[in-house]
Structure formats: structure tokens, C-alpha cells
Enzyme design. Structure first.
Site, PDB file in Angstrom:
ATOM      1  N   SER A  45       5.294  38.940  14.613  1.00 23.00           N
ATOM      2  CA  SER A  45       3.991  39.581  14.397  1.00 23.00           C
ATOM      3  C   SER A  45       3.673  39.606  12.912  1.00 23.00           C
ATOM      4  CB  SER A  45       4.006  41.011  14.946  1.00 23.00           C
ATOM      5  OG  SER A  45       4.268  41.007  16.337  1.00 23.00           O
ATOM      6  N   GLU A  85       2.677  42.565   8.138  1.00 25.12           N
ATOM      7  CA  GLU A  85       3.969  43.169   8.481  1.00 25.12           C
ATOM      8  C   GLU A  85       5.107  42.587   7.649  1.00 25.12           C
ATOM      9  OE1 GLU A  85       6.597  43.547  12.491  1.00 25.12           O
ATOM     10  OE2 GLU A  85       4.498  44.179  12.608  1.00 25.12           O
ATOM     11  N   ARG A 106       6.631  50.935  11.361  1.00 25.07           N
ATOM     12  CA  ARG A 106       6.926  49.717  10.603  1.00 25.07           C
ATOM     13  C   ARG A 106       7.123  49.993   9.112  1.00 25.07           C
ATOM     14  NH1 ARG A 106       7.328  49.281  15.041  1.00 25.07           N
ATOM     15  NH2 ARG A 106       6.561  47.689  16.472  1.00 25.07           N
TER      16      ARG A 106
END
Length: 339
Positions: free
Chosen positions: A239, A335, A165
Site C-alpha cells: 500500500s 505510507e 501506521r
């Protein structure tokens, strides 16, 4: 190219958070970016590059230029004798639309990334991943403009420094790179990736040798639709927290106290934990701050249940982080980009 002063950003972020930009410019062609950034009215303003707003939280109004990338185009550049297919894609293309386009042509490589929201230009920034695949498996290169110097650069996959990520683009403190296109290497002779829990079961009706990339994309889409709230119906940005990666000894201690804790290898001496499981164990589903809430369907998703502000969502995120740390000693990292 379209310019708007005091622009409403609520339609341009999937959390539907009310916020305004001093100026917003939508660019439909790559060459318009240079024109916007050289405009004497705009060049000294802080700049935020935005795609579909599926991975951003506006905590407040933005005092500068929001540059919306909306260029289009996808082309097959080369088909090798070994079945390797090079596909060039404009940054403003919708990612899921690209997955369906390539899968319908029998091309393997990104089918497990179906239904991930956002644009293709945003995909390398956080190295999107799901269900046993990630963008780095297929990415060849990225073309980007350095906003501060006005120069163009092509980054090969290694130079993008893709990680879990993250990428060089996400870690750049000056946020100076504006991605305009990506190049992918796909395959005509691929194999379905069925190892992630639940994926094989969703394809039970098909024989493994008959499964094609379109079947995989449909199956993954079905799984995501069953598990996650649809941002078009329930505003969210997917998310909200990364799955934490911890030392193997830390994971072992946690498993000793909570044997049901999901743990996955994440490299030598490292283990990836499930952020959703940690949040769920704290009993936080349904937790609210103002109009923001932890989704009842998936603990990793923070939703705008109606009238939420950016400050509501951010305070809820801080509350979740604090509760998880108090119980497990694990720090959750957001995130989305926090603006």
C-alpha cells in the site's frame, strides 16, 4: 558483518528501484551494529536503517551508510498459567515467517497480519495492521540502539507511541533508533477475528469453533494473494498511501456526494476512508509515469512495470495525490519511507 562501497540497492528494495549507497553494511548480530557505528570511516555519514526494503522508495542514490539489519532468532520466553506466551524475536526475522511459526504452534495474536512483507524490526515503526488487527494488539516492548548516543533502551508498548501506521520511531526527525528485537505477548486460548469484510467468507468451510491460528493465517494469506500483486513477480512496496482519517463531518459530506464511499469509525469524531476507493473513483488504475504504474489489481499499489526509476514512482504518487485532492479535497499521505 559485511561492508560494501558503492552498493547496489536494487536487490534490497521490493520496488526494485535502481539506486546506490555510498556504503552498505549488513549486520547479522546485534553487537555488530555498535562496531559499524563506531567505525571512524562511517560514524560521520548519514545513516539509513534498512530491513527487507518493503516499505521504502529510493528517489535517488543514498549518500551515506545503509545499515541492513539481518540478525536472526525467535524464542518462547515464558508460558503463563493464563495462556499468555511471551515471544522474543530478532529484528532481522521475516515477519510472515514469524506469523507461520507462531500459528503452527497454536499461538494467537498475529495471524491476521499474515503475508505482510518486511522484517520484524520494521513492524513497530509503522505499527503494521490488516484485517482487523495491528501490531499494537500484541506488542510488549522493543529494544533499540540510539545511534547518536551509542546507548541501548527498552521501550514498552506505551512508550512506542503506536498509532495508525506510525510510532515514535517513524516520527523521530533524527531517525536515530535502530531496533534489534521485539517482544510479543501471544495466547494459547485465543479466538478468530472474523469481523473484517471477506474474512469470515474465506473460512466458510470451517466451523467457527474449529478454526485455529494456522487456518486464519492461511485464509488471510489467500485474501492478500488474490487482491494484491506479488512483489516478487511485480515489484511494489504494498500500500503506497495511508487510508486518510478525517473528521466525521467531512466524511458525512463525502457520503452525501458519493454514498458508496467506505467509511469506518476511527475514534471519537473521526472516520477512516478508503484510499483505494478514492484513487479508483478518479479512474487512476493503470495510470503511468515512465515505468511506474498504478496497479490494475489494486488502486492502492504503485508498481514498477519495468525500468521505473525512483523519480518515476514519486511523480506518479504526486499525480495521484493531486487528482484525489482535486476531486475530493482529501490529502493522501504516503505510507513508505521516501529516501
Amino acid at each position: 558483518m559485511r561492508l560494501a562501497a558503492d552498493a547496489d540497492l536494487a536487490p534490497f528494495n521490493t520496488l526494485r528501484i535502481p539506486a546506490r549507497a555510498r556504503v552498505m553494511a549488513q549486520v547479522d548480530h546485534w553487537y555488530e551494529i555498535e562496531r559499524v557505528l563506531s567505525d571512524p570511516r562511517l560514524r560521520d555519514l548519514p545513516c539509513l536503517v534498512l530491513g527487507e526494503g518493503s516499505n521504502v522508495l529510493f528517489r535517488d542514490d543514498y549518500p551515506g551508510l545503509v545499515l541492513r539489519i539481518a540478525n536472526r532468532g525467535r524464542d518462547v520466553l515464558d508460558v503463563g498459567a493464563d495462556g499468555r506466551v511471551l515471544v522474543r524475536v530478532a529484528a532481522g526475522e521475516n515477519w510472515h515467517g514469524l506469523v507461520l511459526w507462531t500459528a503452527s504452534r497454536g499461538l494467537w495474536g498475529i495471524e491476521n497480519l499474515a503475508l505482510i512483507p518486511g522484517t520484524c524490526g520494521a513492524a513497530p515503526i509503522q505499527n503494521i495492521g490488516a484485517y482487523g488487527a495491528q501490531l499494537s494488539d500484541s506488542l510488549v516492548s522493543v529494544r533499540a540502539l540510539d545511534r547518536t548516543r551509542g546507548t541501548w533502551r527498552d521501550f514498552d508498548a506505551q512508550a512506542c507511541r503506536l498509532g495508525y501506521r506510525t510510532s515514535r520511531f517513524r516520527e523521530d526527525p533524527d531517525n536515530r533508533w535502530c531496533i534489534t528485537e521485539i517482544l510479543l505477548a501471544l495466547e494459547t486460548d485465543g479466538r478468530p477475528r472474523l469481523g473484517y469484510p471477506g474474512v469470515a467468507a474465506s473460512l466458510d468451510a470451517l466451523e467457527a469453533e474449529t478454526i485455529g491460528p494456522a487456518d486464519m493465517a492461511a485464509a488471510i494469506s489467500g485474501i492478500r494473494q488474490r487482491k494484491l500483486p506479488n512483489p516478487r513477480v511485480t515489484p511494489n512496496c504494498g500500500s503506497f498511501f495511508k487510508n486518510p482519517v478525517v473528521a466525521a463531518a467531512t466524511a458525512e459530506q463525502l457520503r452525501g456526494r458519493s454514498p458508496s464511499c467506505p467509511c469506518h469509525p476511527a475514534g471519537e469524531g473521526l472516520v477512516k476512508l478508503s484510499a483505494a476507493w478514492l484513487i479508483d473513483q478518479c479512474g487512476l488504475k493503470g495510470q503511468r509515469v515512465g515505468g511506474a504504474a498504478v496497479s490494475d489489481r489494486h488502486a492502492l499499489v504503485l508498481i514498477n512495470s519495468g525500468g521505473a526509476t525512483g523519480k518515476d514512482v514519486w511523480q506518479l504518487a504526486l499525480d495521484v495525490q493531486a487528482r484525489v485532492f482535486d476531486r475530493f479535497g482529501i490529502r493522501l499521505e504516503p505510507e513508505p519511507q521516501i529516501v
